[in-house]
Design a protein around this motif. Sequence first.
Motif, PDB file in Angstrom:
ATOM      1  N   ASN A   3       0.833  -1.207   0.000  1.00  0.00           N
ATOM      2  CA  ASN A   3       0.000   0.000   0.000  1.00  0.00           C
ATOM      3  C   ASN A   3       0.866   1.255   0.000  1.00  0.00           C
ATOM      4  OD1 ASN A   3       1.045  -0.107   2.554  1.00  0.00           O
ATOM      5  ND2 ASN A   3      -0.921   0.065   3.621  1.00  0.00           N
ATOM      6  N   GLN A   4       2.100   1.110  -0.522  1.00  0.00           N
ATOM      7  CA  GLN A   4       3.066   2.209  -0.517  1.00  0.00           C
ATOM      8  C   GLN A   4       2.530   3.447  -1.227  1.00  0.00           C
ATOM      9  OE1 GLN A   4       6.859   0.863  -1.912  1.00  0.00           O
ATOM     10  NE2 GLN A   4       7.940   2.736  -1.336  1.00  0.00           N
ATOM     11  N   LEU A   5       1.727   3.241  -2.273  1.00  0.00           N
ATOM     12  CA  LEU A   5       1.201   4.362  -3.047  1.00  0.00           C
ATOM     13  C   LEU A   5      -0.313   4.502  -2.896  1.00  0.00           C
ATOM     14  CD1 LEU A   5       3.272   4.083  -6.358  1.00  0.00           C
ATOM     15  CD2 LEU A   5       3.728   5.492  -4.348  1.00  0.00           C
ATOM     16  N   ALA A  29       3.814  -2.404 -11.666  1.00  0.00           N
ATOM     17  CA  ALA A  29       4.512  -2.199 -10.396  1.00  0.00           C
ATOM     18  C   ALA A  29       3.869  -1.082  -9.577  1.00  0.00           C
ATOM     19  CB  ALA A  29       5.983  -1.880 -10.656  1.00  0.00           C
ATOM     20  N   ILE A  30       3.530   0.012 -10.238  1.00  0.00           N
ATOM     21  CA  ILE A  30       2.941   1.166  -9.546  1.00  0.00           C
ATOM     22  C   ILE A  30       1.518   0.850  -9.099  1.00  0.00           C
ATOM     23  CG2 ILE A  30       2.159   3.542  -9.922  1.00  0.00           C
ATOM     24  CD1 ILE A  30       4.711   3.837 -11.730  1.00  0.00           C
ATOM     25  N   ALA A  35      -1.355   2.448  -6.216  1.00  0.00           N
ATOM     26  CA  ALA A  35      -1.741   3.691  -6.899  1.00  0.00           C
ATOM     27  C   ALA A  35      -2.873   3.465  -7.889  1.00  0.00           C
ATOM     28  CB  ALA A  35      -0.542   4.286  -7.621  1.00  0.00           C
ATOM     29  N   ASN A  36      -3.592   4.525  -8.170  1.00  0.00           N
ATOM     30  CA  ASN A  36      -4.547   4.582  -9.270  1.00  0.00           C
ATOM     31  C   ASN A  36      -3.783   5.112 -10.476  1.00  0.00           C
ATOM     32  OD1 ASN A  36      -6.748   4.860 -10.960  1.00  0.00           O
ATOM     33  ND2 ASN A  36      -7.499   6.721  -9.972  1.00  0.00           N
TER      34      ASN A  36
END
Length: 205
Positions: A3-5, A29-30, A35-36
Amino acid sequence: MSNQLEGKKIAFLATDGFEQVELTEPWSAIKDAGANVELVSIESGKIQGVHHEKQGDKFDVDKTLSEVAASDYHGLVLPGGVFNPDALRVNENAVGFVRDFFNQKKPVAAICHGPWLLVEADVVKGRKVTSWPSVSTDLKNAGANWVDEEVVCDNGLVTSRKPDDLDAFCKKAIEEFAEGKHDGQVADCETDAQCADSQATQGSC
C-alpha cells in the motif's frame, strides 16, 4: 501488493509507438503498490505499443490531454520508444503537461527516449540524468549532466536508459511517488542566482 502508493494517482503519458514493456512493467509495479494509474494521450481511443521495431498491442486511453491537468495527479511516468516521445514533444499540450509537474514540484519518471520530452519542456538544466545513449547529446545541450547509469534520481526526477533497467527504474519511481513533492523539482530558473541555488541543492535523492 503493497500500500506504498495508496491514495496516489499517477499519469502515464504516451502515444503511438511507445516501447510496450516500458509502459506495462511500471504500470503493473505502480498499480501493485496501491496507486490509481491512468493512461493519458493526445487523442481518445487506443494507442499502439511496439517491441523495438515490431508492432505490439493496443492500449485503451483513459484520458486525453485536453481532459487533464498535472494538478490531477501525484506523479508522471514517461515511457520511451522512438516514435512516442518524438510525437509528443511537438505537441504543445503534452509539453505543457510535463512542465507543469515540475512547476508543481511533483515527481516524474522517464525512461529510454522518454527524456526527449524533458528537453522540450526545458526542465533538465543543471540536473543529473540518464537516457538511451542517442538522446544524451540533446540532454547535454539542454544543460543536463548526462551519465551512463542504470537509474538516476535528482530531486524527484527519475531516469533510466533502457528496458534492462526497468527493475531499478520501477523501484526508484515508486519511492519518489511515495515521497511526494520535491522542493528542487522546478521547471526553469528565472535568474542565474536561482539556477545556482537550485544546482547547489540538487543531487541524489
